[in-house]
Structures are given as C-alpha cells and as structure tokens.
Design an enzyme around this catalytic site. Structure first.
Site, mmCIF file in Angstrom:
data_model
loop_
_atom_site.group_PDB
_atom_site.id
_atom_site.type_symbol
_atom_site.label_atom_id
_atom_site.label_comp_id
_atom_site.label_asym_id
_atom_site.label_seq_id
_atom_site.Cartn_x
_atom_site.Cartn_y
_atom_site.Cartn_z
ATOM 1 N N HIS A 78 0.838 -1.203 0.000
ATOM 2 C CA HIS A 78 0.000 0.000 0.000
ATOM 3 C C HIS A 78 0.876 1.257 0.000
ATOM 4 O O HIS A 78 0.579 2.239 -0.691
ATOM 5 C CB HIS A 78 -0.890 0.043 1.246
ATOM 6 C CG HIS A 78 -1.859 -1.101 1.374
ATOM 7 N ND1 HIS A 78 -1.803 -2.005 2.399
ATOM 8 C CD2 HIS A 78 -2.901 -1.484 0.604
ATOM 9 C CE1 HIS A 78 -2.790 -2.886 2.276
ATOM 10 N NE2 HIS A 78 -3.462 -2.606 1.191
ATOM 11 N N ASP B 35 -3.194 -7.431 -7.537
ATOM 12 C CA ASP B 35 -4.570 -7.796 -7.892
ATOM 13 C C ASP B 35 -4.731 -7.500 -9.391
ATOM 14 O O ASP B 35 -5.404 -6.550 -9.779
ATOM 15 C CB ASP B 35 -5.555 -6.995 -7.050
ATOM 16 C CG ASP B 35 -5.393 -7.285 -5.572
ATOM 17 O OD1 ASP B 35 -6.021 -8.211 -5.068
ATOM 18 O OD2 ASP B 35 -4.574 -6.594 -4.919
#
Ligand code: AMP
Length: 288
Positions: A37, A150
């Site tokens: 992140h 992802d």
C-alpha cells in the site's frame, strides 16, 4: 492530515481542491496497511498535489463464508503509516454511508470477470467495480493507483474507466514482496509460521515457470501441471487455479509465445492467497 468519514464532506473537499487547480491522487484500500500500500501512496505523492487514501472493507466484494467478519483492522496504526507516507486525507466511510437502505445499483462488466478469480468469486468484481465507481464519485481524483498484485482487479478498473468515460488516469504499480518473495498482503497475518513457509510456493512456482520458459519450455499445460504438482506436494494447500493467459483479455493461452500472464490462487490452510507474474520468452537474436 485530515480524516474524513462522510461522503458529502469528501466531495466538498475535492471540489475545493479542484477549484484551486491542484491534482488529486487517490489510493483505495481495505486498510491494514503494508509496504505494498505504501508503494502506491509513494507513487501518488510523487504524481499529485493532494493524496487521498480510502480505507473501507467493502462488504459487496465478499461472498458469504469469506473472511469479511474477520478481515484485519488497525485504524490507529494505518493513520500513523498514512501520515508518514505524506497522505493529506484519509477517507473512512462506513457501510451505512456507502450502502444505505434500499441500495440497488451495481456496476457489472461482461467479460473480464469470467476468468481467474471471477470463476471462484462470482460476485467479487461486481462489488469491486461498484465500490470503486462510488469512491471515484466521492473522491473525484485525477489519478488513481492500483497494485498489479490484484492483476484482474486492475484490468477490470481500466476497462470500466474506459467504458464509462471516467476522466481519471489509472496507474498500475508493481507487486511489492517480502525479502523471501512472498507477495505482501493484509491476509498474510492469518498464516501460521508453517503456513507462511508453505505460502512461498506461490512466488516460487512463478519464478520456476519463468526459468522453464527461458529454457524453451513454453507449453502452457506443461508449465501449469508442473506448478500444480509443486503446490500440491505441500501440506494444507488447495488450488483454486493456476492459469497462463493473455495479459490483456485474460483468455487462456496454449503457449507462451511472446509473453503471458501466469496467475494463481491457492488456499494455504484457510487463507486464500493470489500472485502473478508476466512470463516472457527471451528470443535469441541471430546475426544475419
Ligand atoms: P487491498 O487493501 O488489499 O484491497 O489493496 C489495496 C490496493 O493495494 C490494491 O490496489 C492492491 O492491488 C494494492 N496492493 C495490495 N498488496 C500489494 C502488493 N504486495 N504490492 C503492490 N500493491 C499491492
């Protein structure tokens, strides 16, 4: 750094920023932040004037029986990380803010969700596309950052932004890994010490497959079967899928011609992990 909970307050903030001709970079997450992140936040910091981080564990992208109720959370720690990463706004809407009573609108893509994770999580990408649309309408970013971890999600978002004419630039950021190769994930916290060791098989399978392609083994079935055998030889593993597919359409490839996306999803104990890598074939250049 400011924390905003309400969608209308978020919109007001973004309207004001846009009036001052500053750019808004947006990183949507489900929190429990890690270095993956942070890499998105760093990219956002470099490329935009104002950085908005959202933390929202989106119920519509979980199926019944998945880990929604136990998804890891640590808001104080996330806020600390966000502040250090130079975030300007942390947007933390609630379920009620986003899906109030009588909610009935969903965003559904026709093709991309029919592959990879979409086969095993049939409502997942509808939930993702819907929440990202809603967040885009609240945060009003110029640029939004998503991880290649992802991969299918990134493909879905890119397609949706193109199809629905969102005036937003989508930036894909490389997978951040632990030093031993494990792709960072909030879900890694579920793993026991032994499972954590077993989980290394995901990145190792991808690495070994690239080595085989480099040696000239390019048949997808052979590569997939060998990877599956390696994974299944370890305790507590259950494969959802191992695929080699076109990196844009996600359709299966029979062979790695130029390149191909190798993607896998494996349960280690009760934890479902995903990873991927672009396999590339290195051609010998023959001098004339
Ligand atoms: P999540 O909180 O898991 O929904 O992830 C939020 C964003 O961070 C998504 O765009 C993910 O693809 C990205 N992300 C998660 N893990 C990683 C990683 N290891 N490397 C790069 N990006 C990641």
């Amino acid at each position: 750094m400011r924390v905003i909970e309400h969608p209308t307050e978020m919109q007001l903030f973004s309207n004001n920023i846009r009036q001052t001709h500053q750019s808004i970079g947006f990183v949507p997450t489900m929190g429990y932040l890690h270095q993956g992140h942070i890499s998105l936040l760093d990219a956002a910091r470099q490329q935009s004037d104002q950085v908005v981080l959202s933390i929202f564990v989106n119920p519509t992208q979980f199926s019944p029986g998945e880990d929604l109720s136990v998804y890891p959370k640590d808001l104080p720690k996330d806020l600390d990380i966000a502040e250090k990463a130079g975030v300007d706004i942390v947007f933390t809407p609630t379920d009620k803010d986003l899906y109030g009573d009588h909610y009935q609108t969903y965003v559904q893509l026709k093709q991309l969700p029919n592959y990879l994770c979409g086969i095993h999580r049939p409502t997942h990408f509808q939930g993702v596309a819907t929440v990202v649309t809603k967040l885009f309408n609240m945060v009003k970013p110029h640029v939004a950052f998503f991880g290649e971890k992802d991969y299918q999600q990134l493909a879905v978002i890119r397609q949706m932004v193109q199809d629905l004419n969102f005036d937003i630039t989508i930036i894909g950021c490389p997978i951040v890994r632990e030093s031993d190769g494990l792709a960072m994930s909030s879900r890694n916290v579920y793993l026991s010490k032994e499972q954590r060791q077993t989980a290394l098989i995901l990145s190792q399978s991808l690495y070994r497959s690239q080595q085989k392609v480099t040696k000239g083994i390019t048949d997808a079935e052979t590569l997939i079967n060998e990877a599956k055998k390696d994974i299944e030889s370890l305790p507590e593993t259950r494969i959802d899928y191992v695929r080699i597919c076109n990196k844009d359409t996600l359709e299966d490839l029979p062979e790695v011609m130029m390149d191909g996306l190798m993607a896998l999803a494996v349960h280690v104990g009760r934890t479902r992990l995903i990873d991927n890598r672009i396999l590339t074939r290195e051609y010998c250049t023959v001098k004339a």
